[in-house]
Design a protein around this motif. Structure first.
Motif, PDB file in Angstrom:
ATOM      1  N   PHE A   1       0.820  -1.209   0.000  1.00 45.73           N
ATOM      2  CA  PHE A   1       0.000   0.000   0.000  1.00 45.73           C
ATOM      3  C   PHE A   1       0.855   1.260   0.000  1.00 45.73           C
ATOM      4  N   GLY A   2       2.068   1.159   0.541  1.00 44.77           N
ATOM      5  CA  GLY A   2       2.898   2.355   0.681  1.00 44.77           C
ATOM      6  C   GLY A   2       3.771   2.671  -0.511  1.00 44.77           C
ATOM      7  N   ARG A   3       3.782   1.838  -1.517  1.00 46.12           N
ATOM      8  CA  ARG A   3       4.653   2.102  -2.675  1.00 46.12           C
ATOM      9  C   ARG A   3       4.158   3.315  -3.457  1.00 46.12           C
ATOM     10  N   LYS A   4       5.084   4.216  -3.747  1.00 43.87           N
ATOM     11  CA  LYS A   4       4.711   5.448  -4.451  1.00 43.87           C
ATOM     12  C   LYS A   4       4.322   5.154  -5.897  1.00 43.87           C
ATOM     13  N   GLU A   5       5.096   4.286  -6.545  1.00 44.21           N
ATOM     14  CA  GLU A   5       4.811   3.914  -7.931  1.00 44.21           C
ATOM     15  C   GLU A   5       4.022   2.606  -7.925  1.00 44.21           C
ATOM     16  N   LYS A   6       2.749   2.703  -8.215  1.00 48.17           N
ATOM     17  CA  LYS A   6       1.905   1.499  -8.212  1.00 48.17           C
ATOM     18  C   LYS A   6       1.660   1.053  -9.645  1.00 48.17           C
ATOM     19  N   ASP A   7       2.519   0.134 -10.111  1.00 47.08           N
ATOM     20  CA  ASP A   7       2.339  -0.459 -11.427  1.00 47.08           C
ATOM     21  C   ASP A   7       1.170  -1.439 -11.365  1.00 47.08           C
ATOM     22  N   TRP A   8       0.828  -2.017 -12.510  1.00 47.88           N
ATOM     23  CA  TRP A   8      -0.330  -2.910 -12.560  1.00 47.88           C
ATOM     24  C   TRP A   8      -0.174  -4.095 -11.614  1.00 47.88           C
ATOM     25  N   ILE A   9       1.056  -4.622 -11.494  1.00 51.98           N
ATOM     26  CA  ILE A   9       1.252  -5.804 -10.671  1.00 51.98           C
ATOM     27  C   ILE A   9       1.026  -5.475  -9.202  1.00 51.98           C
ATOM     28  N   VAL A  10       1.381  -4.265  -8.781  1.00 49.35           N
ATOM     29  CA  VAL A  10       1.186  -3.863  -7.386  1.00 49.35           C
ATOM     30  C   VAL A  10      -0.302  -3.785  -7.065  1.00 49.35           C
ATOM     31  N   ILE A  11      -1.071  -3.148  -7.949  1.00 50.16           N
ATOM     32  CA  ILE A  11      -2.520  -3.025  -7.721  1.00 50.16           C
ATOM     33  C   ILE A  11      -3.191  -4.391  -7.786  1.00 50.16           C
ATOM     34  N   ALA A  12      -2.750  -5.229  -8.716  1.00 46.20           N
ATOM     35  CA  ALA A  12      -3.320  -6.581  -8.805  1.00 46.20           C
ATOM     36  C   ALA A  12      -3.029  -7.371  -7.535  1.00 46.20           C
TER      37      ALA A  12
ATOM     38  N   ILE B   1       0.788 -15.557  -3.314  1.00 50.33           N
ATOM     39  CA  ILE B   1       0.418 -14.145  -3.466  1.00 50.33           C
ATOM     40  C   ILE B   1       1.334 -13.261  -2.633  1.00 50.33           C
ATOM     41  N   PHE B   2       1.553 -13.630  -1.382  1.00 51.08           N
ATOM     42  CA  PHE B   2       2.394 -12.792  -0.520  1.00 51.08           C
ATOM     43  C   PHE B   2       3.863 -12.890  -0.915  1.00 51.08           C
ATOM     44  N   GLY B   3       4.282 -14.031  -1.471  1.00 51.10           N
ATOM     45  CA  GLY B   3       5.634 -14.126  -2.005  1.00 51.10           C
ATOM     46  C   GLY B   3       5.824 -13.203  -3.198  1.00 51.10           C
ATOM     47  N   LEU B   4       4.845 -13.166  -4.090  1.00 56.61           N
ATOM     48  CA  LEU B   4       4.904 -12.261  -5.237  1.00 56.61           C
ATOM     49  C   LEU B   4       4.878 -10.802  -4.780  1.00 56.61           C
ATOM     50  N   ALA B   5       4.089 -10.521  -3.742  1.00 56.55           N
ATOM     51  CA  ALA B   5       4.034  -9.158  -3.212  1.00 56.55           C
ATOM     52  C   ALA B   5       5.404  -8.728  -2.692  1.00 56.55           C
ATOM     53  N   ARG B   6       6.096  -9.647  -2.047  1.00 55.34           N
ATOM     54  CA  ARG B   6       7.419  -9.327  -1.497  1.00 55.34           C
ATOM     55  C   ARG B   6       8.454  -9.132  -2.590  1.00 55.34           C
ATOM     56  N   VAL B   7       8.476 -10.031  -3.565  1.00 54.83           N
ATOM     57  CA  VAL B   7       9.539 -10.001  -4.563  1.00 54.83           C
ATOM     58  C   VAL B   7       9.286  -8.980  -5.667  1.00 54.83           C
ATOM     59  N   SER B   8       8.021  -8.564  -5.859  1.00 56.44           N
ATOM     60  CA  SER B   8       7.704  -7.633  -6.949  1.00 56.44           C
ATOM     61  C   SER B   8       8.409  -6.297  -6.784  1.00 56.44           C
ATOM     62  N   LYS B   9       8.667  -5.898  -5.552  1.00 57.23           N
ATOM     63  CA  LYS B   9       9.363  -4.628  -5.314  1.00 57.23           C
ATOM     64  C   LYS B   9      10.756  -4.653  -5.900  1.00 57.23           C
ATOM     65  N   ASP B  10      11.468  -5.743  -5.694  1.00 56.95           N
ATOM     66  CA  ASP B  10      12.835  -5.879  -6.213  1.00 56.95           C
ATOM     67  C   ASP B  10      12.826  -6.023  -7.730  1.00 56.95           C
ATOM     68  N   ILE B  11      11.825  -6.765  -8.252  1.00 60.58           N
ATOM     69  CA  ILE B  11      11.757  -6.986  -9.691  1.00 60.58           C
ATOM     70  C   ILE B  11      11.589  -5.679 -10.438  1.00 60.58           C
ATOM     71  N   PHE B  12      10.626  -4.869 -10.019  1.00 59.78           N
ATOM     72  CA  PHE B  12      10.293  -3.673 -10.783  1.00 59.78           C
ATOM     73  C   PHE B  12      11.172  -2.473 -10.426  1.00 59.78           C
TER      74      PHE B  12
END
Length: 482
Positions: free
Chosen positions: A427-438, A468-479
């Motif tokens: 919720f706190g990420r400034k840049e919310k790409d599609w994967i973050v919102i999904a 889902i929570f694993g993807l939430a954690r790793v998506s920050k590093d990916i993008f």
């Protein structure tokens, strides 16, 4: 065919071979029953492939679960008159774990050794490790409790502890954008495959495998509950992606959404309707303004198309009175209306009433020992007039309540802290790409629906919580790399 496979990524090809092998085993079970020699050949081959290419195991797990649900995740090894509850999903996931260990020791799995060192410095990972350790302690203590059913205790440990390792597998293996994209493509392929089950339900008048979750009201399910749950995740993910995608070639996938939504409605799972509506609303709140305008335009087209189809169906019913078409339409409308109306009459609905009484009994048990709970492998005594039953704790149809009942605050707080930290980051990420919102929508959806069914207590539903929570954690590093 060979040239086609040559052009594909090696891990994709490996996943396809594993999917084919496991599917052959499942189809053989349907046709001839369990065959130990065939099981050993196909599953050991799959195990070896996944050890060599552990990411392929994650791809295969999500696809096979989407298609075969309980016949992949809950099919035991049959030995004479006994059953060994080592399921195909367990074999593949064990292979993933072994593959990670082997590759980290000898190969340097795309920098995953660095990732492995990093993850244990985060509070969220430490809290999850604490949760897994506590579950393991509870499981071991069940052997010294004469009132604990050891099979139930082992099942609880698997669902809460063993499958929780999927979180770490995801953040180690899906550590690059191409890995995540490939994983989502396998999930999409599985969700498209579920359309077959929707068509089957329409033709036969009842969804395949829907008998495992009978209705408490009049009617039938056109789609089995697990398949409908997988489609809610698919609708949220693909819907957000398509709203964000500027590439016109992806717009052709819009046709999947109304079909999937029809399947979810036809499943008659009321809590899925609630979860999908609320989580979709959350996703819309986070959409940028220009994307919101595009979504409104598309939703308008869906509503217009749906209204056209409904008008045509009722017109057809009117011009062919007393036909099977008219009877089918009248029955469907009546059943759907009754199912929807049940929201306003909880006390008259057998399912709601049973849950309510069970939750009250669970609440009384929690009061006796709120700190450490009653332990794993226990049952609740439920008495309703002449009706008496011993209900397994995992069947209280509320995962939050089930964890609190079994492990008290000692077990619940680490898990709640883990979820809070992951969601706070999302919720706190400034840049919310599609994967973050999904992922926000998927997490919210899961936290809603797991209050009404045994999600974390059933592997075919629970594994997606950790994914889902694993993807939430790793998506920050990916993008953040792009």
């Amino acid at each position: 065919m060979y040239n086609f496979l040559q052009k594909m990524n090696r891990e994709t090809v490996s996943a396809i071979f594993v999917i084919v092998a496991v599917s052959l085993f499942i189809f053989s079970n349907f046709a001839f029953g369990f065959s130990l020699p065939l099981y050993l050949v196909l599953m050991l081959t799959s195990f070896a492939i996944v050890v060599a290419h552990p990411r392929s195991g994650l791809y295969a797990i999500v696809f096979l679960t989407f298609i075969f649900e309980r016949f992949f995740t809950l099919a035991p090894i049959v030995l004479s008159r006994s059953e060994l509850k080592l399921y195909p999903v367990d074999v593949l996931f064990l292979a993933v774990i072994v593959g990670i260990v082997v590759n980290l020791m000898f190969v340097h799995l795309d920098g995953s050794r660095i990732v492995l060192k990093k993850i244990f410095s985060f509070k969220s990972e430490r809290l999850l490790l604490l949760f897994i350790a506590l579950v393991s302690i509870y499981f071991l203590s069940s052997f010294f409790d004469p009132n604990s059913d050891k099979d139930l205790a082992f099942s609880a440990w698997k669902n809460y502890g063993f499958y929780a390792l999927l979180y770490f597998a995801v953040i180690i293996l899906l550590n690059k954008k191409e890995h995540l994209v490939r994983f989502l493509k396998f999930a999409l392929a599985g969700a498209i495959g579920i359309i077959f089950f929707i068509i089957y339900g329409i033709i036969s008048g009842q969804g395949l495998w829907s008998e495992f979750t009978p209705l408490s009201t009049e009617g039938v399910r056109l789609l089995a509950f697990p398949h409908a749950f997988y489609l809610t995740m698919s609708v949220l993910t693909l819907g957000v992606f398509l709203v964000f995608s500027p590439v016109k070639k992806y717009r052709k996938y819009f046709w999947l959404l109304p079909i999937w939504i029809f399947g979810i409605i036809g499943s008659m799972m009321r809590h899925l309707w609630i979860g999908l509506i609320l989580s979709a609303f959350v996703a819309i709140v986070f959409l940028p303004k220009e994307k919101g305008l595009f979504l409104k335009s598309y939703v308008g087209k869906i509503i217009f198309g749906a209204a056209t189809v409904i008008v045509f169906v009722f017109y057809l019913s009117a011009v062919i009175p007393h036909s099977k078409i008219e009877q089918g339409i009248d029955y469907s409308v009546e059943v759907l209306g009754e199912r929807t109306a049940s929201f306003s009459s909880f006390s008259e609905d057998e399912s709601f009433f049973w849950r309510g009484m069970l939750w009250l009994e669970a609440g009384e048990k929690i009061k006796e020992n709120p700190l450490v709970g009653i332990g794993l492998g226990k049952r609740l005594s439920l008495e309703l007039g002449d009706y008496q039953d011993l209900v397994e704790v995992r069947n209280v149809h509320n995962s939050l309540l089930a964890i609190l009942l079994q492990g008290g605050l000692l077990l619940l707080l680490p898990l709640a802290g883990f979820v809070f930290l992951i969601l706070r980051d999302l919720f706190g990420r400034k840049e919310k790409d599609w994967i973050v919102i999904a992922l926000i929508a998927l997490a919210v959806n899961y936290l809603i629906v797991f209050l009404f069914q045994p999600y974390l207590e059933t592997n075919l539903l629970g594994i997606f919580f950790w994914i889902i929570f694993g993807l939430a954690r790793v998506s920050k590093d990916i993008f953040s790399e792009n």
